[in-house]
Design a protein around this motif. Sequence first.
Motif, PDB file in Angstrom:
ATOM      1  N   SER A 227      18.906 -43.685  19.709  1.00 14.95           N
ATOM      2  CA  SER A 227      20.128 -42.871  19.749  1.00 14.95           C
ATOM      3  C   SER A 227      21.291 -43.456  19.599  1.00 14.95           C
ATOM      4  N   SER A 228      21.326 -44.663  19.875  1.00 17.35           N
ATOM      5  CA  SER A 228      22.399 -45.548  19.483  1.00 17.35           C
ATOM      6  C   SER A 228      22.475 -46.112  17.908  1.00 17.35           C
ATOM      7  N   TYR A 229      21.736 -45.672  17.274  1.00 15.76           N
ATOM      8  CA  TYR A 229      21.762 -46.282  15.838  1.00 15.76           C
ATOM      9  C   TYR A 229      21.518 -47.461  15.556  1.00 15.76           C
ATOM     10  N   ASP A 230      21.043 -48.352  16.616  1.00 21.41           N
ATOM     11  CA  ASP A 230      20.902 -49.829  16.309  1.00 21.41           C
ATOM     12  C   ASP A 230      19.565 -50.438  15.917  1.00 21.41           C
ATOM     13  N   GLY A 272      23.176 -36.450  15.610  1.00 19.82           N
ATOM     14  CA  GLY A 272      23.287 -36.877  17.095  1.00 19.82           C
ATOM     15  C   GLY A 272      21.793 -36.545  17.385  1.00 19.82           C
ATOM     16  N   TYR A 273      21.058 -37.426  18.068  1.00 26.80           N
ATOM     17  CA  TYR A 273      19.622 -37.233  18.274  1.00 26.80           C
ATOM     18  C   TYR A 273      19.507 -37.300  19.766  1.00 26.80           C
ATOM     19  N   ASP A 274      18.698 -36.241  20.193  1.00 29.48           N
ATOM     20  CA  ASP A 274      18.199 -35.972  21.398  1.00 29.48           C
ATOM     21  C   ASP A 274      16.726 -36.062  21.638  1.00 29.48           C
ATOM     22  N   PHE A 275      16.288 -36.620  22.612  1.00 30.59           N
ATOM     23  CA  PHE A 275      14.808 -36.659  22.718  1.00 30.59           C
ATOM     24  C   PHE A 275      14.395 -36.074  23.932  1.00 30.59           C
ATOM     25  N   LEU A 286       7.671 -37.891  21.340  1.00 29.91           N
ATOM     26  CA  LEU A 286       9.143 -37.379  21.769  1.00 29.91           C
ATOM     27  C   LEU A 286       9.488 -36.179  20.715  1.00 29.91           C
ATOM     28  N   GLY A 287       9.595 -35.276  21.454  1.00 24.06           N
ATOM     29  CA  GLY A 287      10.363 -33.891  20.814  1.00 24.06           C
ATOM     30  C   GLY A 287      11.862 -34.575  20.347  1.00 24.06           C
ATOM     31  N   THR A 288      12.163 -34.334  18.862  1.00 22.98           N
ATOM     32  CA  THR A 288      13.348 -34.787  18.325  1.00 22.98           C
ATOM     33  C   THR A 288      14.298 -33.793  18.056  1.00 22.98           C
ATOM     34  N   TYR A 289      15.410 -33.879  18.584  1.00 26.89           N
ATOM     35  CA  TYR A 289      16.395 -32.727  18.107  1.00 26.89           C
ATOM     36  C   TYR A 289      17.592 -33.144  17.772  1.00 26.89           C
ATOM     37  N   LEU A 290      18.345 -32.519  16.797  1.00 27.08           N
ATOM     38  CA  LEU A 290      19.669 -32.998  16.207  1.00 27.08           C
ATOM     39  C   LEU A 290      20.538 -32.019  16.640  1.00 27.08           C
ATOM     40  N   ARG A 291      21.759 -32.510  16.962  1.00 30.25           N
ATOM     41  CA  ARG A 291      23.012 -31.806  17.667  1.00 30.25           C
ATOM     42  C   ARG A 291      23.868 -30.972  16.503  1.00 30.25           C
ATOM     43  N   ALA A 292      24.163 -29.958  16.530  1.00 26.75           N
ATOM     44  CA  ALA A 292      24.869 -29.295  15.676  1.00 26.75           C
ATOM     45  C   ALA A 292      26.191 -29.257  16.199  1.00 26.75           C
ATOM     46  N   PRO A 293      27.248 -29.318  15.345  1.00 28.04           N
ATOM     47  CA  PRO A 293      28.833 -29.142  15.957  1.00 28.04           C
ATOM     48  C   PRO A 293      28.800 -28.172  16.920  1.00 28.04           C
ATOM     49  N   GLY A 295      26.966 -27.831  19.358  1.00 27.43           N
ATOM     50  CA  GLY A 295      26.417 -28.454  20.577  1.00 27.43           C
ATOM     51  C   GLY A 295      24.789 -28.082  20.733  1.00 27.43           C
ATOM     52  N   VAL A 296      24.651 -26.943  19.876  1.00 29.99           N
ATOM     53  CA  VAL A 296      23.055 -26.452  20.180  1.00 29.99           C
ATOM     54  C   VAL A 296      22.296 -27.627  19.291  1.00 29.99           C
ATOM     55  N   ARG A 297      21.122 -27.871  20.078  1.00 30.58           N
ATOM     56  CA  ARG A 297      20.423 -28.812  19.699  1.00 30.58           C
ATOM     57  C   ARG A 297      19.015 -28.243  18.946  1.00 30.58           C
ATOM     58  N   HIS A 298      19.032 -28.613  17.460  1.00 30.66           N
ATOM     59  CA  HIS A 298      17.789 -27.841  16.820  1.00 30.66           C
ATOM     60  C   HIS A 298      16.715 -28.809  16.783  1.00 30.66           C
ATOM     61  N   GLY A 299      15.468 -28.493  16.768  1.00 28.18           N
ATOM     62  CA  GLY A 299      14.103 -29.125  16.679  1.00 28.18           C
ATOM     63  C   GLY A 299      14.137 -29.685  15.277  1.00 28.18           C
TER      64      GLY A 299
END
Length: 339
Positions: A227-230, A272-275, A286-293, A295-299
């Motif tokens: 999530s922090s791109y580390d 932007g990742y959410d799990f 982990l279900g992986t979701y990407l944040r759209a502009p 704010g909706v998070r798409h699977g």
Amino acid sequence: MAATELLGRARAGDGEAFRELIEPYRRELHVHCYRMLGSFQDAEDALQDTLLSAWQNVGAFEKRASIRTWLYRIATNRCLDVLRSASRRPAVDWDVSGTELPEPSRLGEVAWLEPYPDALLDGGSGAQPGPAVRYEQLEAISLAFVTALQTLPPRQLAVLILRDVLGYRAKEVADMLGTTMESVTSALKRARAGLPRRPPDEGREPAPAPGSPAEQELVTKFVRAYSSYDLQALLALLTDDVCVSMPPIPLEYHGLAAVERFYTTMLNPAWGYDFVPTRANGQPALGTYLRAPTGVRHGAGLVVLTLSGDRIRALTRFDSGVLPSFGLPRSIPGRAQRG
């Protein structure tokens, strides 16, 4: 109601009695079909075909074997029909616009693999296995094992599962498959040779216990790094021989150097990742979701982590089509974004 009475009523055409008769075996039959086919959706279809065939033929059931064994015979042969007659789903290409993956280490052999939700495994192990069983129940549902099974010829695959996973005797397996004990013994020998197991003295650490603090800590570290791109924090969590695979995309990355090239591409700060935590094949996922502009998070998919000690030795990414099988939505409504 006793099984004998249920069977009698089912043979007389009582559908409700039939459903009650087979219900104790439904989940374990689904797991069996999954091991045979490597696909959750294919297993669903095969199970439905199995139960329909059982209902249509319950009047001819001769009680020479148990109801459970009879159902396994039908399910196994239905899966063999699928394996022999249908072409498996083809591999697909990586198609994320603007993102080009590095050269893979190799192409995977099993493009149709799908994960299996742990939520459906309760009651899915079946009766107490006999002494012939060679694989622990958790090992026998792991992604690595199910993937390896799919590389075997259909008859060898069926024999190995029936003998080494479920513990059926050679004569029982021969009766199920309509063949001889000699044929079963020969197929099992070839299957075992074609499915090499890692030697116990190889030195690989076992995975932490499912749901243990050690497992949870490792998953938390993975989510934090991703999530922090580390990239360096992520690489520090991986074994030297780590493998990344992405069925139905056949690309595989083996070893830290190849995986570093892969995640250099995938850890994109523009995404932007959410799990959402879940479990698959006895492993953390982990279900992986990407944040759209908006704010909706798409699977985006599901990642299954294979652990060894306090490290991750394999990451298997599946596309978003598997999310509903885990009770996960294809998208999550917008919310205030985290800083």
